[in-house]
Structures are given as C-alpha cells and as structure tokens.
Scaffold this motif. Structure first.
Motif, PDB file in Angstrom:
ATOM      1  N   SER A 175       0.935  -1.379  -0.257  1.00  0.00           N
ATOM      2  CA  SER A 175      -0.207   0.328   0.145  1.00  0.00           C
ATOM      3  C   SER A 175       1.167   1.203  -0.396  1.00  0.00           C
ATOM      4  CB  SER A 175      -0.837  -0.057   1.284  1.00  0.00           C
ATOM      5  OG  SER A 175      -1.467   1.610   0.977  1.00  0.00           O
ATOM      6  N   ASN A 176       0.150   2.705  -0.622  1.00  0.00           N
ATOM      7  CA  ASN A 176       1.121   3.416  -0.522  1.00  0.00           C
ATOM      8  C   ASN A 176       1.336   4.568   0.678  1.00  0.00           C
ATOM      9  OD1 ASN A 176       2.576   3.198  -2.987  1.00  0.00           O
ATOM     10  ND2 ASN A 176       0.716   3.896  -4.196  1.00  0.00           N
ATOM     11  N   LYS A 177       0.010   4.568   1.689  1.00  0.00           N
ATOM     12  CA  LYS A 177      -0.085   4.520   2.860  1.00  0.00           C
ATOM     13  C   LYS A 177       0.591   4.622   3.697  1.00  0.00           C
ATOM     14  CE  LYS A 177      -4.742   5.951   3.645  1.00  0.00           C
ATOM     15  NZ  LYS A 177      -5.968   5.619   3.591  1.00  0.00           N
ATOM     16  N   THR A 178       1.044   5.578   4.044  1.00  0.00           N
ATOM     17  CA  THR A 178       1.498   5.501   5.334  1.00  0.00           C
ATOM     18  C   THR A 178       0.243   6.518   6.704  1.00  0.00           C
ATOM     19  OG1 THR A 178       2.983   7.372   4.689  1.00  0.00           O
ATOM     20  CG2 THR A 178       3.347   4.995   4.768  1.00  0.00           C
ATOM     21  N   VAL A 179       0.426   6.180   8.231  1.00  0.00           N
ATOM     22  CA  VAL A 179       0.218   6.613   8.908  1.00  0.00           C
ATOM     23  C   VAL A 179       0.908   6.897  10.860  1.00  0.00           C
ATOM     24  CG1 VAL A 179      -0.914   4.384  10.388  1.00  0.00           C
ATOM     25  CG2 VAL A 179      -2.170   6.945   9.723  1.00  0.00           C
ATOM     26  N   GLY A 180       0.441   8.594  11.389  1.00  0.00           N
ATOM     27  CA  GLY A 180       1.171   8.319  12.534  1.00  0.00           C
ATOM     28  C   GLY A 180       0.124   7.893  12.846  1.00  0.00           C
ATOM     29  N   ASN A 258      -4.192  -3.490   7.838  1.00  0.00           N
ATOM     30  CA  ASN A 258      -4.976  -3.505   6.143  1.00  0.00           C
ATOM     31  C   ASN A 258      -4.954  -1.773   4.920  1.00  0.00           C
ATOM     32  OD1 ASN A 258      -5.724  -5.703   6.841  1.00  0.00           O
ATOM     33  ND2 ASN A 258      -7.933  -5.623   6.848  1.00  0.00           N
ATOM     34  N   GLU A 259      -4.919  -0.390   5.764  1.00  0.00           N
ATOM     35  CA  GLU A 259      -4.844  -0.293   4.705  1.00  0.00           C
ATOM     36  C   GLU A 259      -3.706   0.738   5.106  1.00  0.00           C
ATOM     37  OE1 GLU A 259      -7.373   2.543   6.195  1.00  0.00           O
ATOM     38  OE2 GLU A 259      -9.606   1.378   5.964  1.00  0.00           O
ATOM     39  N   ASN A 260      -2.838   0.613   5.363  1.00  0.00           N
ATOM     40  CA  ASN A 260      -1.759   1.043   5.206  1.00  0.00           C
ATOM     41  C   ASN A 260      -0.314   0.575   5.727  1.00  0.00           C
ATOM     42  OD1 ASN A 260      -2.719   4.018   6.401  1.00  0.00           O
ATOM     43  ND2 ASN A 260      -3.502   2.505   7.955  1.00  0.00           N
ATOM     44  N   GLN A 261       0.341   0.822   4.677  1.00  0.00           N
ATOM     45  CA  GLN A 261       2.241   0.101   4.737  1.00  0.00           C
ATOM     46  C   GLN A 261       2.911   0.323   6.110  1.00  0.00           C
ATOM     47  OE1 GLN A 261       3.072  -1.918   2.148  1.00  0.00           O
ATOM     48  NE2 GLN A 261       4.614  -2.497   3.288  1.00  0.00           N
ATOM     49  N   VAL A 262       2.516   1.829   6.628  1.00  0.00           N
ATOM     50  CA  VAL A 262       3.875   1.591   7.446  1.00  0.00           C
ATOM     51  C   VAL A 262       2.544   2.407   9.036  1.00  0.00           C
ATOM     52  CG1 VAL A 262       5.248   3.006   8.272  1.00  0.00           C
ATOM     53  CG2 VAL A 262       5.818   2.206   5.992  1.00  0.00           C
ATOM     54  N   ARG A 347      -4.663  19.224  19.044  1.00  0.00           N
ATOM     55  CA  ARG A 347      -3.588  18.597  19.980  1.00  0.00           C
ATOM     56  C   ARG A 347      -3.193  17.503  19.723  1.00  0.00           C
ATOM     57  NH1 ARG A 347      -1.422  19.617  25.179  1.00  0.00           N
ATOM     58  NH2 ARG A 347       0.027  17.736  25.950  1.00  0.00           N
ATOM     59  N   ASP A 348      -3.565  16.418  19.921  1.00  0.00           N
ATOM     60  CA  ASP A 348      -3.824  15.163  19.435  1.00  0.00           C
ATOM     61  C   ASP A 348      -3.442  15.068  18.009  1.00  0.00           C
ATOM     62  OD1 ASP A 348      -4.108  14.596  21.675  1.00  0.00           O
ATOM     63  OD2 ASP A 348      -6.850  14.563  20.998  1.00  0.00           O
ATOM     64  N   VAL A 349      -4.842  15.261  17.173  1.00  0.00           N
ATOM     65  CA  VAL A 349      -3.439  15.658  15.411  1.00  0.00           C
ATOM     66  C   VAL A 349      -2.695  15.951  15.565  1.00  0.00           C
ATOM     67  CG1 VAL A 349      -4.590  15.974  13.035  1.00  0.00           C
ATOM     68  CG2 VAL A 349      -6.273  15.952  14.778  1.00  0.00           C
ATOM     69  N   ASN A 350      -2.398  16.831  15.658  1.00  0.00           N
ATOM     70  CA  ASN A 350      -0.601  17.297  15.652  1.00  0.00           C
ATOM     71  C   ASN A 350       0.295  16.189  16.261  1.00  0.00           C
ATOM     72  OD1 ASN A 350       1.813  19.667  15.425  1.00  0.00           O
ATOM     73  ND2 ASN A 350       1.950  19.467  17.714  1.00  0.00           N
ATOM     74  N   ALA A 351      -0.146  16.024  17.155  1.00  0.00           N
ATOM     75  CA  ALA A 351       0.712  14.765  17.872  1.00  0.00           C
ATOM     76  C   ALA A 351       0.971  13.894  16.316  1.00  0.00           C
ATOM     77  CB  ALA A 351       0.739  14.650  18.760  1.00  0.00           C
ATOM     78  N   ALA A 352       0.102  13.505  16.441  1.00  0.00           N
ATOM     79  CA  ALA A 352       0.235  12.333  14.979  1.00  0.00           C
ATOM     80  C   ALA A 352       1.071  12.208  13.913  1.00  0.00           C
ATOM     81  CB  ALA A 352      -1.759  11.440  14.894  1.00  0.00           C
ATOM     82  N   LYS A 353       0.937  13.684  13.630  1.00  0.00           N
ATOM     83  CA  LYS A 353       1.664  14.123  12.356  1.00  0.00           C
ATOM     84  C   LYS A 353       3.085  13.987  12.730  1.00  0.00           C
ATOM     85  CE  LYS A 353      -1.746  16.926  10.278  1.00  0.00           C
ATOM     86  NZ  LYS A 353      -2.925  18.653  10.398  1.00  0.00           N
ATOM     87  N   ASN A 354       3.749  14.352  13.404  1.00  0.00           N
ATOM     88  CA  ASN A 354       4.572  14.472  14.118  1.00  0.00           C
ATOM     89  C   ASN A 354       5.174  13.012  14.949  1.00  0.00           C
ATOM     90  OD1 ASN A 354       5.148  17.199  14.153  1.00  0.00           O
ATOM     91  ND2 ASN A 354       4.320  17.467  15.602  1.00  0.00           N
ATOM     92  N   ILE A 355       4.311  11.853  15.586  1.00  0.00           N
ATOM     93  CA  ILE A 355       4.324  10.770  15.180  1.00  0.00           C
ATOM     94  C   ILE A 355       5.069   9.801  14.512  1.00  0.00           C
ATOM     95  CG2 ILE A 355       3.785   8.478  15.361  1.00  0.00           C
ATOM     96  CD1 ILE A 355       2.375   9.532  18.098  1.00  0.00           C
ATOM     97  N   LYS A 356       4.031  10.463  12.703  1.00  0.00           N
ATOM     98  CA  LYS A 356       4.493   9.928  11.322  1.00  0.00           C
ATOM     99  C   LYS A 356       5.749  10.383  11.201  1.00  0.00           C
ATOM    100  CE  LYS A 356       1.938  10.015   6.998  1.00  0.00           C
ATOM    101  NZ  LYS A 356       1.621  10.583   6.155  1.00  0.00           N
ATOM    102  N   THR A 357       5.406  11.377  11.058  1.00  0.00           N
ATOM    103  CA  THR A 357       7.282  12.357  10.152  1.00  0.00           C
ATOM    104  C   THR A 357       8.361  11.694  11.020  1.00  0.00           C
ATOM    105  OG1 THR A 357       6.248  14.636  10.625  1.00  0.00           O
ATOM    106  CG2 THR A 357       8.289  14.283  10.469  1.00  0.00           C
ATOM    107  N   ALA A 358       8.702  11.154  12.210  1.00  0.00           N
ATOM    108  CA  ALA A 358       9.494  11.303  12.897  1.00  0.00           C
ATOM    109  C   ALA A 358       9.727   9.682  12.805  1.00  0.00           C
ATOM    110  CB  ALA A 358       9.238  11.066  14.421  1.00  0.00           C
ATOM    111  N   GLY A 359       8.532   8.546  12.624  1.00  0.00           N
ATOM    112  CA  GLY A 359       8.213   7.078  12.887  1.00  0.00           C
ATOM    113  C   GLY A 359       8.992   6.681  10.680  1.00  0.00           C
ATOM    114  N   LEU A 360       8.768   7.945   9.759  1.00  0.00           N
ATOM    115  CA  LEU A 360       8.744   7.610   8.582  1.00  0.00           C
ATOM    116  C   LEU A 360      10.543   8.140   8.647  1.00  0.00           C
ATOM    117  CD1 LEU A 360       5.976   9.330   6.462  1.00  0.00           C
ATOM    118  CD2 LEU A 360       7.028   6.993   7.028  1.00  0.00           C
ATOM    119  N   ALA A 361      10.831   9.098   9.345  1.00  0.00           N
ATOM    120  CA  ALA A 361      12.243   9.169   9.603  1.00  0.00           C
ATOM    121  C   ALA A 361      13.503   8.364   9.596  1.00  0.00           C
ATOM    122  CB  ALA A 361      12.520  10.734  10.027  1.00  0.00           C
TER     123      ALA A 361
END
Length: 374
Positions: A175-180, A258-262, A347-361
């Motif tokens: 899948s091309n999708k990733t999520v935090g 099912n929906e996300n590769q990472v 607050r929570d959505v921002n945290a999820a975005k940062n988690i995704k960025t750090a995880g992919l890095a």
C-alpha cells in the motif's frame, strides 16, 4: 512458518465437565505444591531448583498413597504445568517478571495437552480419558494439524480450547499509505489524517450493573451457594466488558494494518501510567498495550512495518509545520496556535503528524524488513 493459536468455545458433556474439573484441580494442586517446595528451597537454602528436580519431586508426590487421586487424570497436563512453572522462574531469574504466584481456585483454569494426550481426526478433537469429541463451535478452519492444545475455563464458567498450529503468513499487497497514531482517552487513537476513533467506554456502559452485582456479592456469606451464584454473575459482566473491548481492539488494529504500509505509534509506559489512581480505570479500559501488541504481530503477518517512537519525543508540543517546540503544554490545552508560523493545531492530530514524521525518518535511516520496530 510460524506458530498461531486458534481459540474456540466448546460445550462439554457432564462427563467431560467432571473430567476437566478433576484435571484443573490436579494441575492447580501440583503447581502450588511444587511452587511451595521450590520457594522454601530458594529462600531458606538459597537453591535454584531446576525442572529435572521438580519433575522428580512430582514422581515422589504421585507415588504417595495419600495422593493416588492424581493418577485419575492424564499425566500430560500435570507435567506441562511444571514446564510452565519453570518458564515463570526463568523469567523471574532473568528480571523479566515477578516471582511466580500460586494458582487460585476461582481464577481462570488451564490445562495444556501435547500431541500424546489428544487426537484430531476428521475435524473432531478428542482428549485423553474421554471417549467423546469436544463439542466445539468451529468458527474457522485450522491452518495445519494441531501441535498442542490448551483448555481454559474462565471465571464466568465458559470453556475454550486454544489450538496451536503451524501458520504460513501471506504478505498483503503493498500500500502507498502511511499513518501516524496518537493514543488517547477521549479518542482511543487519532491518526495523522485527522481521523478520531472515539471511545466506546465499555466499562462505563456496564458500570451501574456491575456495581449493583458487586454489592449483592459483598452481602453473601462466604462459602455459601448464593455467594457462588453472585460471584458468577459478576464474572459474566466482567467477561462481557472484556469481550467488547477485545473485539473493538481487533477491528481497529486490523483496519489500520490493512490500509497502511507503515504504521507509526508512540511508545507509552502503560504500567507506569496506570499507577495514577485518577486515570487507572480509564487507561485500562483504553487497552493501549493490547492495541499496540496486535499492531505488531499483524504487521509482521501482513508484511507491514510498525515503527515505535521514543516515549520522550515531544509529539504534542512540537509544531508539525515549522518544528517550534513549546517548553510546557498542559493537558488541559486541546488546541493551540504556533507562535512562529501561526498554524492552528488540534493537539492530538498534531501529535499524530509528528509521530508519523519521526517514524518515517527513523524507518529511512536504516530500518529494513517487515514487521519491525524502529
């Protein structure tokens, strides 16, 4: 190939119920008897008793005329209980667990059978000392011939059989999708896409009924039949809550895998957080630890990547747009505006975005393979 357990509910006949009650009793008695002996040896004499010595002690116990009733049931689950006890002691000696506890009569009862003590023929499962097959509700097929089984009776009086089989995982299409994911209490998880799961609060749904039944239980005389009936009613409500919680956790974790590769998720010290008396019940009901555990093994089976972020990473205090980090951001503040780039954040959505960025890095900096923790 890997091992996978398939759990089914079954309904024993009166003869099987009596046999299982005897088996559970013998397993519990032997486990507690050997544990007491090993405890005395450990604390009084400073000796670490190994499995062979414990097995020899069991042989002497069964040869004692006073305990001849131990021979009325299969010897396999009794012997297996010593193997489980040895594993518990190994975890204790290596610092992974506390000292083994004694088995209680009204707790969940378990008996494990290896291939010599059961047979599986034509879709029917037989256990030693019983001529009739177990009346199992087969909700799905087995992936291979069983290698071992564990029969469980929970506190609500329900019977389950857990069947261990060889399992070959088949990776899902890429899948091309990733999520935090940010874990919370108002919403069990919040994704970097802005999706909020909500919180069904299963314990709260049954809180009034549970409190009423517990008051009734407290009024019953200990050892009476009425107390046993009241205890069973309380156990059934707890089982209902646990089943609802587990079902919701399975559905959420399966959807994400099912929906996300990472999948990037924060690492939380749940055992430490649950010590907070004001939040303990809500954290336990959120099922964070089990949720992450399911994500981990389902990611491995599906060929996905699970990346865990360090628990001290400032995901909530960092602006996902420009990287500005607040020195302090109380939990009461659910929305805030970045003083640098003027971006308004949930607050929570921002945290999820940062988690995704750090995880992919982290994943890009050397993490390879599938089902990994970066």
């Amino acid at each position: 190939m890997t091992k996978r357990a398939y759990r089914y509910r079954f309904y024993p006949t009166p003869e099987q119920e009596q046999l299982l009650a005897q088996t559970f009793g013998c397993v519990r008695f032997v486990y507690n008897h050997i544990l007491r002996w090993r405890t005395d040896e450990y604390y009084k004499n400073g000796k670490k008793v190994n499995y062979n010595a414990a097995s020899k002690q069991l042989t002497e116990l069964k040869s004692n005329p006073e305990y001849q009733w131990l021979n009325d049931v299969s010897s396999v689950p009794i012997q297996q209980s010593l193997r489980h006890q040895q594993k518990a002691f190994k975890n204790f000696w290596e610092g992974r667990a506390n000292y083994p506890n004694f088995k209680k009569r009204h707790a969940n009862q378990r008996a494990s059978f290896v291939s010599s003590a059961f047979s599986y023929k034509d879709g029917k499962l037989f256990i030693a000392k019983s001529k009739e097959p177990l009346n199992i509700r087969w909700s799905r097929g087995l992936s291979s011939e069983p290698s071992s089984i564990t029969i469980i009776k929970d506190r609500a009086g329900r019977y389950f059989v857990s069947i261990l089989c060889e399992f070959e995982a088949k990776p899902m299409p890429i899948s091309n999708k990733t999520v935090g994911i940010d874990l919370g209490l108002n919403d069990l998880f919040i994704t970097s896409d802005g999706e909020k799961s909500g919180n069904p609060r299963h314990t709260k749904r049954y809180e009034i009924k549970l409190a009423y039944l517990q008051r009734q239980l407290a009024k019953k005389q200990k050892g009476s039949n009425n107390r046993a009936k009241a205890r069973l009613k309380v156990a059934r409500v707890h089982a209902k809550i646990a089943d609802c919680r587990m079902d919701a956790t399975h559905q959420a974790s399966r959807k994400l895998i099912n929906e996300n590769q990472v999948v990037c998720v924060e690492s939380l010290n749940v055992k430490g957080m649950i010590k907070n008396p004001k939040l303990a019940k809500h954290i336990a009901d959120a099922n964070w630890g089990e949720f992450v555990r399911q994500l981990k093994y389902k990611a491995g089976w599906a060929g996905r990547d699970l990346v865990k972020i360090d628990r001290f990473f400032p995901s909530s205090k960092r602006c996902s747009g420009c990287g500005f980090v607040h020195e302090r951001l109380p939990l009461s503040i659910r929305e805030w505006e970045c003083p640098e780039c003027k971006t308004h954040h949930d607050r929570d959505v921002n945290a999820a975005k940062n988690i995704k960025t750090a995880g992919l890095a982290g994943l890009a900096c050397g993490a390879t393979g599938t089902g990994i923790e970066a």
